[in-house]
Design a protein around this motif. Structure first.
Motif, PDB file in Angstrom:
ATOM      1  N   GLY A 160      49.256  50.543 -33.017  1.00 61.34           N
ATOM      2  CA  GLY A 160      50.242  50.332 -31.958  1.00 61.34           C
ATOM      3  C   GLY A 160      50.904  51.641 -31.578  1.00 61.34           C
ATOM      4  O   GLY A 160      50.667  52.691 -32.186  1.00 61.34           O
ATOM      5  N   ALA A 161      51.783  51.574 -30.567  1.00 60.54           N
ATOM      6  CA  ALA A 161      52.468  52.767 -30.064  1.00 60.54           C
ATOM      7  C   ALA A 161      53.944  52.456 -29.861  1.00 60.54           C
ATOM      8  O   ALA A 161      54.371  51.298 -29.919  1.00 60.54           O
ATOM      9  CB  ALA A 161      51.834  53.238 -28.764  1.00 60.54           C
ATOM     10  N   SER A 162      54.722  53.510 -29.609  1.00 64.37           N
ATOM     11  CA  SER A 162      56.160  53.330 -29.427  1.00 64.37           C
ATOM     12  C   SER A 162      56.720  54.393 -28.487  1.00 64.37           C
ATOM     13  O   SER A 162      56.367  55.573 -28.590  1.00 64.37           O
ATOM     14  CB  SER A 162      56.878  53.417 -30.779  1.00 64.37           C
ATOM     15  OG  SER A 162      58.279  53.379 -30.622  1.00 64.37           O
ATOM     16  N   THR A 163      57.572  53.960 -27.555  1.00 69.61           N
ATOM     17  CA  THR A 163      58.449  54.830 -26.774  1.00 69.61           C
ATOM     18  C   THR A 163      57.737  55.979 -26.075  1.00 69.61           C
ATOM     19  O   THR A 163      57.679  57.099 -26.594  1.00 69.61           O
ATOM     20  CB  THR A 163      59.580  55.395 -27.670  1.00 69.61           C
ATOM     21  OG1 THR A 163      60.157  54.336 -28.436  1.00 69.61           O
ATOM     22  CG2 THR A 163      60.657  56.046 -26.824  1.00 69.61           C
ATOM     23  N   MET A 164      57.234  55.722 -24.891  1.00 70.21           N
ATOM     24  CA  MET A 164      56.595  56.760 -24.092  1.00 70.21           C
ATOM     25  C   MET A 164      56.504  56.308 -22.639  1.00 70.21           C
ATOM     26  O   MET A 164      56.591  55.104 -22.361  1.00 70.21           O
ATOM     27  CB  MET A 164      55.202  57.081 -24.641  1.00 70.21           C
ATOM     28  CG  MET A 164      54.206  55.930 -24.575  1.00 70.21           C
ATOM     29  SD  MET A 164      52.641  56.307 -25.404  1.00 70.21           S
ATOM     30  CE  MET A 164      53.153  56.532 -27.105  1.00 70.21           C
ATOM     31  N   PRO A 165      56.330  57.238 -21.710  1.00 69.84           N
ATOM     32  CA  PRO A 165      56.135  56.860 -20.315  1.00 69.84           C
ATOM     33  C   PRO A 165      54.850  56.047 -20.145  1.00 69.84           C
ATOM     34  O   PRO A 165      53.874  56.241 -20.876  1.00 69.84           O
ATOM     35  CB  PRO A 165      56.029  58.207 -19.586  1.00 69.84           C
ATOM     36  CG  PRO A 165      56.688  59.194 -20.491  1.00 69.84           C
ATOM     37  CD  PRO A 165      56.401  58.711 -21.878  1.00 69.84           C
ATOM     38  N   ALA A 166      54.844  55.172 -19.170  1.00 74.75           N
ATOM     39  CA  ALA A 166      53.694  54.290 -18.957  1.00 74.75           C
ATOM     40  C   ALA A 166      52.417  55.085 -18.677  1.00 74.75           C
ATOM     41  O   ALA A 166      51.331  54.690 -19.118  1.00 74.75           O
ATOM     42  CB  ALA A 166      53.993  53.326 -17.808  1.00 74.75           C
ATOM     43  N   MET A 187      53.293  47.692 -28.208  1.00 75.25           N
ATOM     44  CA  MET A 187      54.211  48.746 -27.785  1.00 75.25           C
ATOM     45  C   MET A 187      55.614  48.414 -28.272  1.00 75.25           C
ATOM     46  O   MET A 187      56.135  47.333 -28.008  1.00 75.25           O
ATOM     47  CB  MET A 187      54.210  48.860 -26.257  1.00 75.25           C
ATOM     48  CG  MET A 187      55.348  49.696 -25.666  1.00 75.25           C
ATOM     49  SD  MET A 187      55.456  51.394 -26.281  1.00 75.25           S
ATOM     50  CE  MET A 187      53.952  52.121 -25.634  1.00 75.25           C
ATOM     51  N   GLN A 188      56.200  49.346 -29.004  1.00 73.28           N
ATOM     52  CA  GLN A 188      57.613  49.259 -29.368  1.00 73.28           C
ATOM     53  C   GLN A 188      58.396  50.053 -28.337  1.00 73.28           C
ATOM     54  O   GLN A 188      58.132  51.241 -28.133  1.00 73.28           O
ATOM     55  CB  GLN A 188      57.863  49.868 -30.752  1.00 73.28           C
ATOM     56  CG  GLN A 188      57.719  48.921 -31.893  1.00 73.28           C
ATOM     57  CD  GLN A 188      58.420  49.439 -33.145  1.00 73.28           C
ATOM     58  OE1 GLN A 188      59.498  49.997 -33.071  1.00 73.28           O
ATOM     59  NE2 GLN A 188      57.772  49.247 -34.285  1.00 73.28           N
ATOM     60  N   CYS A 189      59.337  49.410 -27.687  1.00 74.55           N
ATOM     61  CA  CYS A 189      60.161  50.114 -26.713  1.00 74.55           C
ATOM     62  C   CYS A 189      61.584  49.578 -26.779  1.00 74.55           C
ATOM     63  O   CYS A 189      61.808  48.438 -27.181  1.00 74.55           O
ATOM     64  CB  CYS A 189      59.600  49.967 -25.298  1.00 74.55           C
ATOM     65  SG  CYS A 189      59.395  48.251 -24.756  1.00 74.55           S
ATOM     66  N   GLU A 190      62.528  50.408 -26.385  1.00 74.05           N
ATOM     67  CA  GLU A 190      63.920  49.964 -26.323  1.00 74.05           C
ATOM     68  C   GLU A 190      64.055  48.951 -25.186  1.00 74.05           C
ATOM     69  O   GLU A 190      63.701  49.229 -24.050  1.00 74.05           O
ATOM     70  CB  GLU A 190      64.834  51.157 -26.061  1.00 74.05           C
ATOM     71  CG  GLU A 190      66.308  50.802 -26.066  1.00 74.05           C
ATOM     72  CD  GLU A 190      67.191  51.996 -25.783  1.00 74.05           C
ATOM     73  OE1 GLU A 190      68.288  52.066 -26.364  1.00 74.05           O
ATOM     74  OE2 GLU A 190      66.789  52.856 -24.977  1.00 74.05           O
ATOM     75  N   ASN A 201      59.129  50.754 -16.211  1.00 76.63           N
ATOM     76  CA  ASN A 201      58.199  51.702 -16.810  1.00 76.63           C
ATOM     77  C   ASN A 201      57.027  50.995 -17.482  1.00 76.63           C
ATOM     78  O   ASN A 201      56.053  50.624 -16.835  1.00 76.63           O
ATOM     79  CB  ASN A 201      58.938  52.592 -17.821  1.00 76.63           C
ATOM     80  CG  ASN A 201      58.015  53.549 -18.555  1.00 76.63           C
ATOM     81  OD1 ASN A 201      57.201  54.239 -17.947  1.00 76.63           O
ATOM     82  ND2 ASN A 201      58.116  53.589 -19.871  1.00 76.63           N
ATOM     83  N   VAL A 202      57.130  50.752 -18.791  1.00 78.92           N
ATOM     84  CA  VAL A 202      55.954  50.351 -19.556  1.00 78.92           C
ATOM     85  C   VAL A 202      55.713  48.846 -19.599  1.00 78.92           C
ATOM     86  O   VAL A 202      54.595  48.395 -19.846  1.00 78.92           O
ATOM     87  CB  VAL A 202      56.044  50.926 -20.990  1.00 78.92           C
ATOM     88  CG1 VAL A 202      56.968  50.092 -21.875  1.00 78.92           C
ATOM     89  CG2 VAL A 202      54.664  51.064 -21.620  1.00 78.92           C
ATOM     90  N   LEU A 203      56.744  48.032 -19.351  1.00 79.42           N
ATOM     91  CA  LEU A 203      56.561  46.584 -19.484  1.00 79.42           C
ATOM     92  C   LEU A 203      55.558  45.993 -18.488  1.00 79.42           C
ATOM     93  O   LEU A 203      54.757  45.133 -18.881  1.00 79.42           O
ATOM     94  CB  LEU A 203      57.908  45.871 -19.396  1.00 79.42           C
ATOM     95  CG  LEU A 203      58.861  46.137 -20.572  1.00 79.42           C
ATOM     96  CD1 LEU A 203      60.168  45.361 -20.405  1.00 79.42           C
ATOM     97  CD2 LEU A 203      58.213  45.790 -21.902  1.00 79.42           C
ATOM     98  N   PRO A 204      55.557  46.392 -17.222  1.00 78.80           N
ATOM     99  CA  PRO A 204      54.510  45.874 -16.324  1.00 78.80           C
ATOM    100  C   PRO A 204      53.107  46.234 -16.796  1.00 78.80           C
ATOM    101  O   PRO A 204      52.180  45.428 -16.674  1.00 78.80           O
ATOM    102  CB  PRO A 204      54.839  46.534 -14.984  1.00 78.80           C
ATOM    103  CG  PRO A 204      56.300  46.828 -15.045  1.00 78.80           C
ATOM    104  CD  PRO A 204      56.547  47.206 -16.486  1.00 78.80           C
ATOM    105  N   LEU A 205      52.954  47.433 -17.360  1.00 76.55           N
ATOM    106  CA  LEU A 205      51.655  47.839 -17.901  1.00 76.55           C
ATOM    107  C   LEU A 205      51.262  46.961 -19.080  1.00 76.55           C
ATOM    108  O   LEU A 205      50.111  46.524 -19.187  1.00 76.55           O
ATOM    109  CB  LEU A 205      51.708  49.307 -18.325  1.00 76.55           C
ATOM    110  CG  LEU A 205      50.505  49.842 -19.105  1.00 76.55           C
ATOM    111  CD1 LEU A 205      49.221  49.694 -18.300  1.00 76.55           C
ATOM    112  CD2 LEU A 205      50.737  51.295 -19.503  1.00 76.55           C
ATOM    113  N   CYS A 206      52.223  46.690 -19.958  1.00 80.38           N
ATOM    114  CA  CYS A 206      51.932  45.837 -21.114  1.00 80.38           C
ATOM    115  C   CYS A 206      51.512  44.435 -20.678  1.00 80.38           C
ATOM    116  O   CYS A 206      50.589  43.848 -21.248  1.00 80.38           O
ATOM    117  CB  CYS A 206      53.155  45.758 -22.024  1.00 80.38           C
ATOM    118  SG  CYS A 206      53.526  47.302 -22.891  1.00 80.38           S
ATOM    119  N   ALA A 207      52.189  43.918 -19.659  1.00 82.81           N
ATOM    120  CA  ALA A 207      51.825  42.591 -19.157  1.00 82.81           C
ATOM    121  C   ALA A 207      50.413  42.603 -18.584  1.00 82.81           C
ATOM    122  O   ALA A 207      49.618  41.689 -18.836  1.00 82.81           O
ATOM    123  CB  ALA A 207      52.828  42.149 -18.099  1.00 82.81           C
TER     124      ALA A 207
END
Length: 332
Positions: A160-166, A187-190, A201-207
């Motif tokens: 997994g990954a954490s905290t970065m630009p999409a 993905m771990q993100c705040e 940022n990253v949530l649309p990519l994760c979806a």
């Protein structure tokens, strides 16, 4: 106080079953004054989490320089639980010693730190091994190759990954697909009611990519527990030394807290439970990472599973804040 029965979900598009709350273990150790220095207290919280049905535990090698991993490993080794039912997650990137090769995502550091984490955790394998940050000095192909080797050797089950630009995360996913390396599954993100920048940022990519999301700081460092007041003294406790906490004292965020308190009262719940319930209502979220220091706080967090918010209540909670990608946070 509401009490909710633990439920389980799959992490992203994998078959891995995790509890809908993940116990974060960053607070267990002695690196900072606000951490749980008493190992017996830390043990009691972890054991109670197991009793409440939590099977997902998140730590990192850098948390108190290995203390957190050792504490978690000791408790799980003594627990009357089948290791196959547990999901143990840790991370690599942070500085573990001064001098060359003491941090980062080089092949050497990743492989060396995986072995060290395995020893401290007292386990033969890590269920979810995560890169804690992006390493600008190491090609992502090198990192992916090292992670792939760990999976092939049976020392890691998922990465997994954490905290970065999409755009960086998508680059990593693309390289894994092209070179047939193990793909990041989480993905771990705040992410919380007042820190919603990842929605831009990253949530649309994760979806889109069916990546599991395990938000850290779901209670905004305690801001969403209701313990702070707009007219109170912010220059006390952890808020006095926490830069990110200080930035949360805005009119928009206080408006969120006001709605949070009203909705909590209407639902016979606590503000923390409503804040966590809001995350649990998000389709993209798999398991918020809670970091209770006491059993009472843990049991309060688990009570969020019993809070059912209406669409109108969710709209009220979200109305004060407009999500904007914060590059200062996202590029660290």
């Amino acid at each position: 106080m509401k009490v909710g029965a633990m439920e389980y979900t799959h992490l992203g598009d994998t078959g891995l079953e995790v509890s809908q709350l993940c116990l974060g273990c960053m607070n267990f150790g002695t690196e900072q004054p606000w951490m749980v220095h008493d190992r017996d207290q830390a043990r009691a919280v972890i054991e109670r989490a197991l009793d409440l049905g939590i099977n997902f535990f998140d730590t990192a090698n850098v948390y108190s320089h290995g203390e957190s991993e050792s504490i978690l490993g000791d408790v799980l080794a003594d627990a009357d639980r089948d290791r196959a039912e547990l999901v143990v997650a840790t991370k690599v990137y942070g500085e573990m010693h001064e001098g060359p090769n003491g941090q980062g995502l080089s092949r050497k550091h990743v492989l060396d730190q995986a072995e060290a984490s395995l020893e401290r955790l007292g386990t033969d394998y890590i269920d979810l091994y995560q890169i804690h940050r992006w390493d600008e000095h190491t090609p992502i192909e090198e990192t992916l190759s090292a992670l792939d080797r760990l999976v092939e050797d049976g020392k890691v089950r998922y990465v997994g990954a954490s905290t970065m630009p999409a755009w960086r995360f998508m680059k990593a996913l693309h390289e894994a697909d092209v070179d047939n390396y193990e793909r990041f599954v989480s993905m771990q993100c705040e992410y919380n009611l007042v820190d919603r920048h990842e929605e831009a940022n990253v949530l649309p990519l994760c979806a889109d990519q069916e990546i599991g999301v395990i938000p850290w700081s779901p209670l905004a460092g305690g801001f969403l527990t209701g313990k702070y007041d707009r007219d109170g003294d912010p220059d006390s406790g952890r808020a006095a030394t926490d830069e990110f906490m200080e930035k949360r004292f805005t009119d928009e965020n206080w408006a969120v807290v006001e709605e949070l308190r009203e909705i909590a009262d209407a639902n016979d719940a606590t503000p923390a439970q409503v804040a966590l319930a809001w995350l649990l209502h998000k389709e993209v979220v798999d398991a918020p990472i809670v970091g209770p220091r006491t059993i009472d706080h843990l049991e309060d967090n688990v009570g969020a599973l019993a809070v059912d918010l209406t669409d109108a209540e969710i709209d009220r909670l979200e109305a004060p804040v407009t999500p904007v990608w914060n590059r200062e946070i996202g590029d660290v």
